[in-house]
Write a protein that holds these residues in place. Structure first.
Motif, PDB file in Angstrom:
ATOM      1  N   SER A 127       0.835  -1.209   0.000  1.00  0.00           N
ATOM      2  CA  SER A 127       0.000   0.000   0.000  1.00  0.00           C
ATOM      3  C   SER A 127       0.865   1.252   0.000  1.00  0.00           C
ATOM      4  N   ALA A 128       1.944   1.223   0.777  1.00  0.00           N
ATOM      5  CA  ALA A 128       2.845   2.372   0.824  1.00  0.00           C
ATOM      6  C   ALA A 128       3.495   2.612  -0.530  1.00  0.00           C
ATOM      7  N   MET A 129       3.904   1.530  -1.191  1.00  0.00           N
ATOM      8  CA  MET A 129       4.539   1.677  -2.503  1.00  0.00           C
ATOM      9  C   MET A 129       3.558   2.184  -3.561  1.00  0.00           C
ATOM     10  N   GLU A 130       2.328   1.776  -3.462  1.00  0.00           N
ATOM     11  CA  GLU A 130       1.323   2.259  -4.410  1.00  0.00           C
ATOM     12  C   GLU A 130       1.176   3.775  -4.309  1.00  0.00           C
TER      13      GLU A 130
ATOM     14  N   HIS B  75      13.714   9.016  -3.405  1.00  0.00           N
ATOM     15  CA  HIS B  75      14.362   9.954  -2.472  1.00  0.00           C
ATOM     16  C   HIS B  75      13.537  10.108  -1.200  1.00  0.00           C
ATOM     17  N   VAL B  76      12.218  10.117  -1.356  1.00  0.00           N
ATOM     18  CA  VAL B  76      11.330  10.162  -0.187  1.00  0.00           C
ATOM     19  C   VAL B  76      11.523   8.900   0.655  1.00  0.00           C
ATOM     20  N   TYR B  77      11.632   7.774  -0.040  1.00  0.00           N
ATOM     21  CA  TYR B  77      11.829   6.491   0.652  1.00  0.00           C
ATOM     22  C   TYR B  77      13.135   6.514   1.454  1.00  0.00           C
ATOM     23  N   ARG B  78      14.209   7.039   0.821  1.00  0.00           N
ATOM     24  CA  ARG B  78      15.506   7.071   1.509  1.00  0.00           C
ATOM     25  C   ARG B  78      15.452   7.934   2.768  1.00  0.00           C
ATOM     26  N   VAL B  79      14.765   9.069   2.701  1.00  0.00           N
ATOM     27  CA  VAL B  79      14.636   9.944   3.874  1.00  0.00           C
ATOM     28  C   VAL B  79      13.866   9.235   4.978  1.00  0.00           C
ATOM     29  N   ALA B  80      12.749   8.596   4.587  1.00  0.00           N
ATOM     30  CA  ALA B  80      11.950   7.871   5.577  1.00  0.00           C
ATOM     31  C   ALA B  80      12.758   6.743   6.217  1.00  0.00           C
ATOM     32  N   ASP B  81      13.550   6.061   5.395  1.00  0.00           N
ATOM     33  CA  ASP B  81      14.370   4.966   5.903  1.00  0.00           C
ATOM     34  C   ASP B  81      15.419   5.484   6.880  1.00  0.00           C
ATOM     35  N   ALA B  82      16.043   6.613   6.544  1.00  0.00           N
ATOM     36  CA  ALA B  82      17.061   7.200   7.422  1.00  0.00           C
ATOM     37  C   ALA B  82      16.469   7.626   8.765  1.00  0.00           C
ATOM     38  N   LEU B  83      15.198   8.017   8.751  1.00  0.00           N
ATOM     39  CA  LEU B  83      14.526   8.451   9.976  1.00  0.00           C
ATOM     40  C   LEU B  83      13.888   7.288  10.734  1.00  0.00           C
TER      41      LEU B  83
END
Length: 385
Positions: free
Chosen positions: A242-245, A255-263
């Motif tokens: 659902s998040a990927m959709e 880039h949004v994914y990378r920021v979320a992952d870093a946080l």
């Protein structure tokens, strides 16, 4: 001096020579010494434990056929100084000490080796370099809790828990209760405590648990109310898809994914679980029931062979961390936390005896509804906790 000797699982008061300090050592008159769960186990299973410590390279652990004076959670006053000791340790100085001492050509575990008699005695030998003056007029009874509370601090430090996290403590014996006290001091937002014993659950609440659970009735993981935690693989797959959709509709979604992952916001929220039971089967049960991505800190010391299913831990990406003891800095910091009033461990103390009452205290500690921590005061005539 008088001391309590353990041999063949029997505790008795004996007379023995007073300790004499070598260079860098102090003789401490014992004021208070806590009875530890490891003492209870070692009393009847010394040979089993000795075999394990021998595999680790320490071959002088207590054995059933050799008399030993136990007790490694002690406080007292300096009675005699050896040469080359710091001037701060004048006779009469109130102290606690790390339970390690140089003797017989090596460093030995105070109270757990026949080569290093412990604190169930009128006096005990300590290393000045591992000894700390008790500050701020802290009572010597509470000061004697420095050692077990340092164990708890080490477990909390190794967990890397944050204030915003959810902590779940499985088992509310002295180790679990100490960890709850340290979590409260740290300011952890949600502390869940689980134990079959009503008495232990009541103590857990007094120590700072926000939620107490009887695991026969409720799941501590469900009662934690940890938002963002996922306990079911199917739910994880659905959440991820659902998040990927949604993300794939955004330009530069990666880039949004990378920021979320870093946080730390890209995966399920992880609770931090403290295993404080040390009984075969408990760890595997935690791995099976815990939410995905949980961090499990194993503070309970299981002396028997155990088994778990690594594939379950793999699939759930469970982070296992095993802990034991503490560092000298954690020992020192715990003492000062107690003395400064930042750490309240008074609820752990449920009884007190003299040397003549040590055997009865060991028996009483077998009932979780009555006692958590019994202190030994060699000056006391109390024989029943």
């Amino acid at each position: 001096m008088k001391a309590v000797s353990c041999v063949h699982g029997t505790l008795s008061v004996v007379e023995m020579d007073d300790p004499e300090p070598a260079d860098g050592q102090l003789v401490v008159t014992v004021a208070s010494c806590g009875i530890c769960g490891s003492d209870l186990h070692a009393k009847d299973h010394a040979d089993e434990v000795s075999g394990l410590t021998g595999e680790m390279g320490y071959r002088d652990f207590m054995r059933s056929d050799t008399p030993v004076v136990m007790g490694h959670e002690f406080s007292g006053e300096v009675a005699e100084r050896g040469r080359k000791t710091a001037k701060e340790f004048k006779v009469g100085t109130r102290v606690v000490s790390f339970p390690l001492v140089r003797a017989h050509g090596g460093v030995h575990l105070t109270g757990l080796s026949p080569l290093a008699p412990g604190g169930y005695a009128e006096q005990v030998l300590v290393q000045a370099a591992m000894t700390f003056a008790v500050p701020n007029g802290l009572s010597l009874d509470i000061a004697s809790l420095t050692e077990p509370m340092a164990v708890a601090l080490h477990a909390v430090n190794r967990s890397e828990i944050k204030k915003s996290d959810t902590a779940i403590v499985i088992g509310c014996g002295p180790v679990g209760l100490g960890i709850i006290c340290q979590l409260k001091t740290l300011g952890v937002a949600t502390i869940v405590a689980s134990d079959f014993s009503p008495g232990r659950r009541a103590l857990a609440a007094r120590c700072g648990a926000h939620v107490v659970v009887d695991p026969k009735v409720e799941s501590p993981y469900e009662k934690s109310g940890s938002k963002g935690a996922v306990s079911d693989a199917t739910a994880l797959y659905e959440t991820g898809m659902s998040a990927m959709e949604k993300l794939r509709k955004l330009p530069g979604w990666q880039h949004v994914y990378r920021v979320a992952d870093a946080l730390g916001a890209a995966g399920p929220k992880r609770p931090v679980i403290f295993e404080c039971v040390g009984v075969p089967g408990v760890l595997d049960g935690i791995i099976m029931a815990a939410p995905l991505n949980s961090r499990v800190v194993v503070a309970g010391v299981c002396m028997a062979a155990d088994q778990l299913r690594p594939s379950m831990a793999n699939a759930k990406e469970i982070d296992l961390r095993f802990v034991f003891a503490y560092t000298p800095l954690e020992f020192r910091d715990t003492l000062h936390m107690l003395a400064d009033g930042k750490l309240d461990a008074s609820a752990l103390v449920t009884g007190k005896v003299g040397l003549d009452g040590v055997a009865a205290a060991f028996g009483a500690l077998g009932d979780p509804e009555v006692h958590a921590k019994i202190l030994v005061d060699p000056r006391s005539a109390v024989a029943t906790p």
